[in-house]
Design a protein around this motif. Sequence first.
Motif, PDB file in Angstrom:
ATOM      1  N   TYR A   5       0.843  -1.193   0.000  1.00  0.00           N
ATOM      2  CA  TYR A   5       0.000   0.000   0.000  1.00  0.00           C
ATOM      3  C   TYR A   5       0.881   1.247   0.000  1.00  0.00           C
ATOM      4  O   TYR A   5       1.934   1.270   0.641  1.00  0.00           O
ATOM      5  N   ARG A  56      -4.229  14.268  18.114  1.00  0.00           N
ATOM      6  CA  ARG A  56      -2.923  14.878  18.418  1.00  0.00           C
ATOM      7  C   ARG A  56      -2.874  15.166  19.909  1.00  0.00           C
ATOM      8  O   ARG A  56      -3.588  16.023  20.418  1.00  0.00           O
ATOM      9  N   PHE A  90      -7.224  -1.473  14.408  1.00  0.00           N
ATOM     10  CA  PHE A  90      -5.822  -1.324  14.769  1.00  0.00           C
ATOM     11  C   PHE A  90      -5.597   0.066  15.353  1.00  0.00           C
ATOM     12  O   PHE A  90      -6.203   1.040  14.918  1.00  0.00           O
ATOM     13  N   SER A 147      -5.149   7.061   1.343  1.00  0.00           N
ATOM     14  CA  SER A 147      -4.755   5.924   0.527  1.00  0.00           C
ATOM     15  C   SER A 147      -4.536   6.354  -0.915  1.00  0.00           C
ATOM     16  O   SER A 147      -5.387   7.016  -1.511  1.00  0.00           O
ATOM     17  N   GLY A 156       0.000  17.538   9.647  1.00  0.00           N
ATOM     18  CA  GLY A 156      -1.130  17.676  10.553  1.00  0.00           C
ATOM     19  C   GLY A 156      -2.363  16.894  10.157  1.00  0.00           C
ATOM     20  O   GLY A 156      -3.406  17.029  10.798  1.00  0.00           O
ATOM     21  N   TYR A 159      -2.522   2.851  16.165  1.00  0.00           N
ATOM     22  CA  TYR A 159      -1.149   3.226  15.830  1.00  0.00           C
ATOM     23  C   TYR A 159      -0.751   4.470  16.605  1.00  0.00           C
ATOM     24  O   TYR A 159      -1.585   5.306  16.969  1.00  0.00           O
ATOM     25  N   TYR A 172       0.557   5.428   0.817  1.00  0.00           N
ATOM     26  CA  TYR A 172      -0.255   6.454   1.438  1.00  0.00           C
ATOM     27  C   TYR A 172       0.438   7.796   1.327  1.00  0.00           C
ATOM     28  O   TYR A 172       1.661   7.877   1.259  1.00  0.00           O
ATOM     29  N   SER A 204       7.345   7.666  11.567  1.00  0.00           N
ATOM     30  CA  SER A 204       6.365   6.826  10.884  1.00  0.00           C
ATOM     31  C   SER A 204       5.331   6.310  11.885  1.00  0.00           C
ATOM     32  O   SER A 204       5.338   6.676  13.056  1.00  0.00           O
ATOM     33  N   LEU A 205       4.455   5.474  11.410  1.00  0.00           N
ATOM     34  CA  LEU A 205       3.418   4.889  12.261  1.00  0.00           C
ATOM     35  C   LEU A 205       3.918   3.583  12.853  1.00  0.00           C
ATOM     36  O   LEU A 205       4.465   2.733  12.143  1.00  0.00           O
ATOM     37  N   PHE A 240       4.218   7.224   2.372  1.00  0.00           N
ATOM     38  CA  PHE A 240       4.549   6.001   3.097  1.00  0.00           C
ATOM     39  C   PHE A 240       4.172   4.784   2.260  1.00  0.00           C
ATOM     40  O   PHE A 240       3.102   4.754   1.643  1.00  0.00           O
ATOM     41  N   ALA A 266      -2.177  -6.489  10.126  1.00  0.00           N
ATOM     42  CA  ALA A 266      -1.951  -5.053  10.251  1.00  0.00           C
ATOM     43  C   ALA A 266      -0.921  -4.568   9.247  1.00  0.00           C
ATOM     44  O   ALA A 266      -0.100  -5.332   8.742  1.00  0.00           O
ATOM     45  N   LEU A 267      -0.977  -3.272   8.972  1.00  0.00           N
ATOM     46  CA  LEU A 267       0.005  -2.652   8.100  1.00  0.00           C
ATOM     47  C   LEU A 267       1.273  -2.327   8.882  1.00  0.00           C
ATOM     48  O   LEU A 267       1.219  -1.857  10.014  1.00  0.00           O
ATOM     49  N   ASN A 268       2.411  -2.594   8.243  1.00  0.00           N
ATOM     50  CA  ASN A 268       3.710  -2.189   8.777  1.00  0.00           C
ATOM     51  C   ASN A 268       4.299  -1.166   7.817  1.00  0.00           C
ATOM     52  O   ASN A 268       4.437  -1.445   6.628  1.00  0.00           O
ATOM     53  N   PHE A 269       4.673  -0.030   8.352  1.00  0.00           N
ATOM     54  CA  PHE A 269       5.020   1.113   7.528  1.00  0.00           C
ATOM     55  C   PHE A 269       6.527   1.299   7.378  1.00  0.00           C
ATOM     56  O   PHE A 269       7.308   1.005   8.296  1.00  0.00           O
ATOM     57  N   GLY A 270       6.913   1.814   6.219  1.00  0.00           N
ATOM     58  CA  GLY A 270       8.245   2.349   6.067  1.00  0.00           C
ATOM     59  C   GLY A 270       8.358   3.676   6.810  1.00  0.00           C
ATOM     60  O   GLY A 270       7.367   4.185   7.352  1.00  0.00           O
ATOM     61  N   LYS A 271       9.548   4.239   6.808  1.00  0.00           N
ATOM     62  CA  LYS A 271       9.773   5.468   7.569  1.00  0.00           C
ATOM     63  C   LYS A 271       9.195   6.691   6.889  1.00  0.00           C
ATOM     64  O   LYS A 271       9.097   7.756   7.500  1.00  0.00           O
ATOM     65  N   GLY A 272       8.815   6.550   5.623  1.00  0.00           N
ATOM     66  CA  GLY A 272       8.232   7.669   4.915  1.00  0.00           C
ATOM     67  C   GLY A 272       9.266   8.460   4.127  1.00  0.00           C
ATOM     68  O   GLY A 272      10.444   8.522   4.488  1.00  0.00           O
ATOM     69  N   TYR A 332      -6.476   0.282   3.605  1.00  0.00           N
ATOM     70  CA  TYR A 332      -6.912   0.413   4.979  1.00  0.00           C
ATOM     71  C   TYR A 332      -7.333   1.863   5.222  1.00  0.00           C
ATOM     72  O   TYR A 332      -6.691   2.800   4.754  1.00  0.00           O
ATOM     73  N   GLN A 375       0.540  11.600   3.357  1.00  0.00           N
ATOM     74  CA  GLN A 375       0.175  12.325   4.574  1.00  0.00           C
ATOM     75  C   GLN A 375       0.614  13.772   4.444  1.00  0.00           C
ATOM     76  O   GLN A 375       1.797  14.055   4.268  1.00  0.00           O
ATOM     77  N   SER A 401      -4.314  13.123   8.569  1.00  0.00           N
ATOM     78  CA  SER A 401      -4.247  11.666   8.632  1.00  0.00           C
ATOM     79  C   SER A 401      -3.705  11.117   7.312  1.00  0.00           C
ATOM     80  O   SER A 401      -3.180  11.862   6.482  1.00  0.00           O
ATOM     81  N   LEU A 402      -3.824   9.833   7.133  1.00  0.00           N
ATOM     82  CA  LEU A 402      -3.283   9.185   5.941  1.00  0.00           C
ATOM     83  C   LEU A 402      -4.352   9.037   4.861  1.00  0.00           C
ATOM     84  O   LEU A 402      -5.482   8.635   5.143  1.00  0.00           O
ATOM     85  N   LEU A 417      -3.738   7.056  15.969  1.00  0.00           N
ATOM     86  CA  LEU A 417      -4.685   6.806  14.883  1.00  0.00           C
ATOM     87  C   LEU A 417      -5.266   5.401  14.995  1.00  0.00           C
ATOM     88  O   LEU A 417      -4.555   4.447  15.335  1.00  0.00           O
ATOM     89  N   GLY A 436      -8.573   6.739  10.855  1.00  0.00           N
ATOM     90  CA  GLY A 436      -9.271   7.853  11.469  1.00  0.00           C
ATOM     91  C   GLY A 436      -8.473   9.129  11.258  1.00  0.00           C
ATOM     92  O   GLY A 436      -7.328   9.104  10.783  1.00  0.00           O
ATOM     93  N   SER A 437      -9.082  10.230  11.623  1.00  0.00           N
ATOM     94  CA  SER A 437      -8.447  11.540  11.393  1.00  0.00           C
ATOM     95  C   SER A 437      -7.310  11.821  12.365  1.00  0.00           C
ATOM     96  O   SER A 437      -6.568  12.778  12.180  1.00  0.00           O
TER      97      SER A 437
END
Lengths: 109, 114
Positions: free
Chosen positions: A33, B110, B33, A45, A40, B35, A35, B42-43, A88, A96-102, B103, A37, A42-43, B92, B106-107
């Motif tokens: 996936y 903070r 989930f 898709s 300030g 996060y 994403y 990152s998350l 990301f 669950a999703l595991n993320f790169g550092k972005g 996926y 961002q 959210s993510l 999140l 949520g918003s």
Amino acid sequence: ELKVEQNPLFLSMQEGKNYTIYCNYSTTSDRLYWYRQDPGKSLESLFVLLSNGAVKQEGRLMASLDTKARLSTLHITAAVHDLSATYFCAVVMGYALNFGKGTSLLVTP
Amino acid sequence: SAVISQKPSRDICQRGTSLTIQCQVDSQVTMMFWYRQQPGQSLTLIATANQGSEATYESGFVIDKFPISRPNLTFSTLTVSNMSPEDSSIYLCSVPGVGNYGYTFGSGTRLTVV
């Protein structure tokens, strides 16, 4: 342990230029996936890549997946300022999703 | 794809207190989930919340610090307990996508601990 590595982590590019962001991951997965961002926020898709060889395009962004190489790319064509954001990649492990550092992208005039 | 309502959107809390974050999904989902996103990072997955069972926590996160409730298939809460400034982050919630949908997140909440 699943590792998801992105590079570069920071990218400053001029408007109109092309560039590629790379995402490597350490375990077998056929779902990846991308994403976006904004500061300030959210993510959002961007792309869901569900099989080897998958390629998807939306506007100036194109994503691809090579599951054999465990590599995904996000290609930016003719960048514009509105693309400035953090991008990301994420891989599913378990459920669950595991993320790169972005990759923090700044597009300048 | 699902729509998630998360609240509060932000809060400033005193150290030693607790904050409960809520996520409401517009459809029934088996898994949710939680996060954490530390400033400029990152998350990181905190835990997976399944309805009717205890949440599964990732390494480095414990139930006493981050208790989670999942009373039904559309709602979950995360509590950040006995807060310290190191807990200042964005939190999140997320639910899995279906098919070609990613996926959903949520918003975000903070949180600043002072």
